[in-house]
Motif scaffolding. Structure first.
Motif, mmCIF file in Angstrom:
data_model
loop_
_atom_site.group_PDB
_atom_site.id
_atom_site.type_symbol
_atom_site.label_atom_id
_atom_site.label_comp_id
_atom_site.label_asym_id
_atom_site.label_seq_id
_atom_site.Cartn_x
_atom_site.Cartn_y
_atom_site.Cartn_z
ATOM 1 N N ALA A 59 0.821 -1.205 0.000
ATOM 2 C CA ALA A 59 0.000 0.000 0.000
ATOM 3 C C ALA A 59 0.859 1.259 0.000
ATOM 4 C CB ALA A 59 -0.934 -0.014 1.211
ATOM 5 N N THR B 282 -4.706 0.688 1.176
ATOM 6 C CA THR B 282 -4.881 -0.433 2.098
ATOM 7 C C THR B 282 -4.712 -1.760 1.382
ATOM 8 O OG1 THR B 282 -7.288 -0.589 1.746
ATOM 9 C CG2 THR B 282 -6.529 0.912 3.477
ATOM 10 N N ASP C 287 -7.057 -5.134 6.125
ATOM 11 C CA ASP C 287 -6.836 -3.893 6.858
ATOM 12 C C ASP C 287 -8.159 -3.335 7.383
ATOM 13 O OD1 ASP C 287 -4.163 -4.018 6.335
ATOM 14 O OD2 ASP C 287 -4.131 -2.400 4.849
ATOM 15 N N VAL D 171 -10.520 -0.090 8.107
ATOM 16 C CA VAL D 171 -10.767 1.224 7.497
ATOM 17 C C VAL D 171 -11.877 1.907 8.281
ATOM 18 C CG1 VAL D 171 -11.570 2.415 5.425
ATOM 19 C CG2 VAL D 171 -10.082 0.420 5.214
ATOM 20 N N ARG E 132 -11.803 -5.536 3.278
ATOM 21 C CA ARG E 132 -11.291 -4.727 4.373
ATOM 22 C C ARG E 132 -12.319 -4.771 5.512
ATOM 23 N NH1 ARG E 132 -8.703 -4.677 -0.556
ATOM 24 N NH2 ARG E 132 -7.018 -3.144 -0.636
ATOM 25 N N CYS F 208 -6.622 1.428 12.872
ATOM 26 C CA CYS F 208 -7.030 1.359 11.466
ATOM 27 C C CYS F 208 -5.886 1.825 10.574
ATOM 28 C CB CYS F 208 -8.261 2.230 11.214
ATOM 29 S SG CYS F 208 -9.752 1.681 12.068
ATOM 30 N N GLU F 209 -5.734 1.158 9.453
ATOM 31 C CA GLU F 209 -4.680 1.542 8.512
ATOM 32 C C GLU F 209 -5.036 2.799 7.746
ATOM 33 O OE1 GLU F 209 -3.496 -1.954 10.123
ATOM 34 O OE2 GLU F 209 -5.441 -1.695 9.123
ATOM 35 N N MET F 210 -6.324 3.107 7.649
ATOM 36 C CA MET F 210 -6.710 4.281 6.879
ATOM 37 C C MET F 210 -8.075 4.803 7.294
ATOM 38 S SD MET F 210 -7.326 4.896 2.808
ATOM 39 C CE MET F 210 -9.065 4.641 3.049
ATOM 40 N N GLY G 217 0.019 5.205 8.778
ATOM 41 C CA GLY G 217 -1.262 5.020 8.106
ATOM 42 C C GLY G 217 -1.726 6.323 7.479
#
Length: 229
Positions: free
Chosen positions: A3, A47, A51, A53, A72, A113-115, A163
């Motif tokens: 990512a 992502t 992951d 979100v 996700r 959270c990754e994003m 992130g």
């Protein structure tokens, strides 16, 4: 490609089909939603499958529904209870969506959270309604920007180190006056997250907005940030 590598290759101008996968119930059929193609592109860029979100202005859940479709894990916060019910009906993880005021957001129920991909409610400089109360209460543009910074400060502890936060927003023209909303929002969020830059987004297809776009422009912006904490 990871990512992070995909994110580093992001172009500074993109164009997508202006379309939505689901119709909204009456009388909300004309309400603004981010088109699915943009959401899909952002999720696939920033992502990986598995992951988490989050969308703190979940609206009708486009980000969350797309996230689940792409494997996700979606989490969301939305002010309006009717919209929360609409989203929950469309997710296999309905308890991951909560009703609440983003200014009072307690992140303890959300994992790292990754994003975050979101679009805050917009405000024009001369408006005196409160976008954070679905335009029902009173506010000012300066107070709105303070609330923007507070909302994303509450999010800081949720986003993983390195992130990303991606914000869909537009500048606005009203009665001959331009509100540089995208730039003002970018400045305030930059007090919390590192600003990587903006991507100009335009639209294609029979339903694509013309020069008005509802806000006076035929394009919007993706503001991209990284959590350096």
């Amino acid at each position: 490609m990871t990512a992070s590598e995909r994110a580093s290759d992001m172009k500074t101008a993109l164009s997508f089909e202006y379309a939505h996968d689901e119709e909204l119930p009456p009388p909300h059929t004309s309400d603004f939603r981010t088109p699915n193609a943009l959401v899909e592109h952002v999720l696939q860029t920033y992502t990986d499958p598995g992951d988490a979100v989050i969308d703190i202005f979940a609206g009708y859940g486009t980000t969350l529904i797309e996230a689940e479709r792409l494997d996700r894990i979606p989490f969301g916060l939305e002010y309006e209870p009717e919209r929360v019910a609409y989203i929950r009906e469309r997710l296999s993880t309905p308890t991951n969506v909560r009703e609440g005021d983003v200014l009072d957001f307690d992140p303890s129920w959300v994992p790292t959270c990754e994003m975050c991909f979101t679009s805050p409610p917009f405000m024009e400089q001369t408006d005196d309604r409160n976008p954070f109360e679905n335009y029902a209460g009173e506010s000012s543009y300066d107070a709105y920007l303070d609330d923007i910074e507070t909302a994303f400060s509450n999010l800081e502890g949720v986003i993983a180190p390195e992130g990303h936060l991606v914000v869909d927003v537009a500048n606005m023209k009203h009665e001959g006056r331009v509100t540089p909303l995208a730039w003002d929002v970018a400045e305030r969020i930059s007090n919390v997250f590192h600003f990587d830059g903006e991507v100009v987004v335009s639209w294609e297809g029979d339903d694509a907005p013309d020069g008005t776009f509802g806000y006076g422009y035929d394009h919007s912006y993706m503001l991209v940030f990284t959590n350096e904490a």
